[in-house]
Design a protein around this motif. Structure first.
Motif, PDB file in Angstrom:
ATOM      1  N   GLY A  24       0.694  -1.090   0.204  1.00 20.23           N
ATOM      2  CA  GLY A  24      -0.724   0.229   0.275  1.00 20.23           C
ATOM      3  C   GLY A  24       0.611   1.184  -0.150  1.00 20.23           C
ATOM      4  O   GLY A  24       0.337   2.340  -0.106  1.00 20.23           O
ATOM      5  N   PHE A  25       1.921   1.083   0.143  1.00 21.53           N
ATOM      6  CA  PHE A  25       2.968   2.142   0.038  1.00 21.53           C
ATOM      7  C   PHE A  25       3.392   2.764  -1.818  1.00 21.53           C
ATOM      8  O   PHE A  25       4.438   1.802  -2.062  1.00 21.53           O
ATOM      9  CB  PHE A  25       4.352   2.658   0.669  1.00 21.53           C
ATOM     10  CG  PHE A  25       3.759   2.054   2.620  1.00 21.53           C
ATOM     11  CD1 PHE A  25       2.910   3.261   2.427  1.00 21.53           C
ATOM     12  CD2 PHE A  25       3.571   0.671   2.463  1.00 21.53           C
ATOM     13  CE1 PHE A  25       2.677   2.916   4.255  1.00 21.53           C
ATOM     14  CE2 PHE A  25       2.848   0.298   4.231  1.00 21.53           C
ATOM     15  CZ  PHE A  25       2.333   1.029   4.580  1.00 21.53           C
ATOM     16  N   ASN A  26       3.084   4.239  -2.152  1.00 22.74           N
ATOM     17  CA  ASN A  26       3.973   3.738  -3.695  1.00 22.74           C
ATOM     18  C   ASN A  26       4.828   4.601  -3.405  1.00 22.74           C
ATOM     19  O   ASN A  26       5.139   5.755  -2.912  1.00 22.74           O
ATOM     20  CB  ASN A  26       2.557   4.597  -4.180  1.00 22.74           C
ATOM     21  CG  ASN A  26       2.248   3.668  -5.084  1.00 22.74           C
ATOM     22  OD1 ASN A  26       2.078   2.736  -5.232  1.00 22.74           O
ATOM     23  ND2 ASN A  26       0.731   3.812  -4.801  1.00 22.74           N
ATOM     24  N   ILE A  27       6.406   3.850  -3.652  1.00 17.16           N
ATOM     25  CA  ILE A  27       7.451   5.159  -3.376  1.00 17.16           C
ATOM     26  C   ILE A  27       8.118   5.963  -5.312  1.00 17.16           C
ATOM     27  O   ILE A  27       8.229   4.555  -5.806  1.00 17.16           O
ATOM     28  CB  ILE A  27       8.712   3.871  -3.170  1.00 17.16           C
ATOM     29  CG1 ILE A  27       8.068   3.363  -1.483  1.00 17.16           C
ATOM     30  CG2 ILE A  27       9.903   5.201  -2.256  1.00 17.16           C
ATOM     31  CD1 ILE A  27       8.946   2.647  -0.996  1.00 17.16           C
ATOM     32  N   SER A  28       8.526   6.594  -5.274  1.00 14.73           N
ATOM     33  CA  SER A  28       8.815   6.737  -6.349  1.00 14.73           C
ATOM     34  C   SER A  28      10.454   7.986  -6.324  1.00 14.73           C
ATOM     35  O   SER A  28      10.736   9.003  -5.374  1.00 14.73           O
ATOM     36  CB  SER A  28       7.777   7.912  -7.020  1.00 14.73           C
ATOM     37  OG  SER A  28       7.047   9.134  -6.233  1.00 14.73           O
ATOM     38  N   VAL A  29      10.937   7.757  -6.753  1.00 14.87           N
ATOM     39  CA  VAL A  29      12.513   8.167  -6.848  1.00 14.87           C
ATOM     40  C   VAL A  29      12.527   9.260  -7.549  1.00 14.87           C
ATOM     41  O   VAL A  29      12.867   8.629  -9.256  1.00 14.87           O
ATOM     42  CB  VAL A  29      12.987   6.773  -6.332  1.00 14.87           C
ATOM     43  CG1 VAL A  29      15.100   7.637  -6.428  1.00 14.87           C
ATOM     44  CG2 VAL A  29      12.915   5.527  -5.993  1.00 14.87           C
ATOM     45  N   ARG A  30      12.787  10.123  -7.844  1.00 14.64           N
ATOM     46  CA  ARG A  30      13.354  10.605  -8.994  1.00 14.64           C
ATOM     47  C   ARG A  30      15.211  10.334  -9.117  1.00 14.64           C
ATOM     48  O   ARG A  30      15.790   9.615  -8.167  1.00 14.64           O
ATOM     49  CB  ARG A  30      13.432  12.326  -8.131  1.00 14.64           C
ATOM     50  CG  ARG A  30      12.298  12.821  -9.312  1.00 14.64           C
ATOM     51  CD  ARG A  30      11.682  14.545  -9.126  1.00 14.64           C
ATOM     52  NE  ARG A  30      11.771  14.048  -7.078  1.00 14.64           N
ATOM     53  CZ  ARG A  30      12.557  15.046  -6.947  1.00 14.64           C
ATOM     54  NH1 ARG A  30      13.333  15.828  -7.096  1.00 14.64           N
ATOM     55  NH2 ARG A  30      12.636  15.093  -5.175  1.00 14.64           N
ATOM     56  N   SER A  31      15.626  10.726 -10.937  1.00  9.99           N
ATOM     57  CA  SER A  31      17.521  10.172 -10.351  1.00  9.99           C
ATOM     58  C   SER A  31      18.046  11.063  -9.672  1.00  9.99           C
ATOM     59  O   SER A  31      17.910  12.211  -9.551  1.00  9.99           O
ATOM     60  CB  SER A  31      17.276  10.150 -12.164  1.00  9.99           C
ATOM     61  OG  SER A  31      18.885  11.028 -12.167  1.00  9.99           O
TER      62      SER A  31
END
Ligand SMILES: Nc1ncnc2c1ncn2[C@@H]1O[C@H](COP(=O)(O)OP(=O)(O)OP(=O)(O)O)[C@@H](O)[C@H]1O
Ligand SMILES: O=P(O)(O)OC[C@H]1O[C@H](OP(=O)(O)OP(=O)(O)O)[C@H](O)[C@@H]1O
Ligand SMILES: [Mg+2]
Length: 289
Positions: A24-31
């Motif tokens: 349930g945790f959406n993790i988004s990494v920017r470069s």
């Protein structure tokens, strides 16, 4: 209040992000950013090397982190194990730290390593193991690609094996297993004493472990003529208590059961033969006992 959580860059990153997504945790990494965004205001995520996470958790720079047991031991980090989570880079299995030599080497067992050169990323754990086995060897730190060093640079390596393909590709033979390692959600001791942080970690553990548990299981639902119900129940795995519900205006019932995906291949044809109809199979996202 926020929980500062270290997640591993590298081998475990993809598998960890997928697991968090399922939980349930959406993790988004920017470069190039080491502070990924996450859809939970109570979490602050820091991306770090798995090698260092246990040390920062121990020192309290992080409240908690995810890394392998191998790195917790190598750092001799006195941390609280919140959850054991059996997944690795490619498989849902534990990995092993093994000692390996060239296929055609004279070295047959650990005792043959006396006076030999051993390369590894896990120097302390390897040193301790060899000492316990009464072996004095020259242990040198390896920055990675350790398998290629045998036999020209070293006599043996201590390295992680998961699928075994790296060992095989380099014609290596295992002579001993130092430890089996799984992925651990672990916490700093004082953070664990904080009631809010402890509850947050426990919630996280329930969701992550629930997601992992769901992966090998599926749901199965079918319609059965009332008269055939007993036969169907005999076919279903004995350990399960299926849910039975009456279909409206009919003497048919719906039978629902959760089981190991592996069982389904044999089960569906058998259920069909026993008179079940409208059989559907569906994946599960979380299973909480
Ligand atoms: N197939 C695997 N190989 C190595 N480590 C694995 C594997 N699967 C899971 N792990 C775990 O991943 C952690 C190592 O992660 P990390 O990404 O920091 O190092 P790394 O994989 O060596 O990085 P790199 O990709 O730069 O070599 C360890 O705790 C180890 O237990
Ligand atoms: O049994 P396998 O499935 O082949 O997995 C094990 C390999 O994966 C890791 O290497 P990594 O990708 O971290 O590269 P590195 O050797 O450069 O650290 C580990 O150090 C082994 O080499
Ligand atoms: Mg590596």
């Amino acid at each position: 209040m926020k929980l500062r959580l270290g997640l591993p860059k590298g081998s475990l990153q993809e598998a960890t992000f997928q697991l968090f997504k399922q939980a349930g945790f959406n993790i988004s990494v920017r470069s190039r950013s080491y502070f990924p965004a996450v859809n939970d205001p109570e979490l602050e995520i820091v991306l770090m090397r798995a090698q260092e996470i246990p040390r920062y958790v121990y020192e309290g720079v992080l409240d908690a982190g995810i890394s392998g047991l191998d790195w917790i031991m190598e750092n001799e980090a006195d941390v609280v194990e919140v959850a054991d989570m059996v997944y690795a880079k490619n498989t849902p299995n534990p990995i092993r730290l093994v000692i390996a030599v060239a296929d055609n080497s004279d070295i047959k067992s650990v005792s043959d390593l006396n006076g030999k050169r051993v390369a590894t990323e896990l120097v302390r754990v390897t040193q301790k193991y060899l000492k316990e086995n009464g072996v004095e060897a020259l242990i040198e730190y390896s920055y990675g690609a350790t398998e290629v060093k045998v036999p020209h640079l070293v006599d043996a390596i201590a390295d992680i094996t998961e699928t075994g393909s790296s060992l095989k590709a380099n014609n290596l033979r295992i002579i001993a297993t130092i430890l089996e390692s799984t992925t651990k959600l672990h916490a700093n001791r004082s953070s664990w004493e904080d009631p809010w942080k402890r509850e947050k970690l426990q919630s996280l553990a329930v969701l992550l472990q629930g997601a992992l548990r769901a992966r090998s299981k599926v749901g199965l639902k079918m319609n059965v003529p009332g008269a055939m119900l007993e036969t169907i129940l005999d076919v279903l795995p004995a350990m399960k208590q299926p849910t039975i519900s009456q279909l409206v205006r009919s003497d048919w019932v719906a039978v629902e059961v959760i089981l190991e995906e592996m069982q389904v291949r044999d089960l569906i044809p058998a259920l069909k033969r026993a008179g079940a109809q409208d059989i559907i199979e569906y994946p599960l996202t979380k299973v909480i006992p």
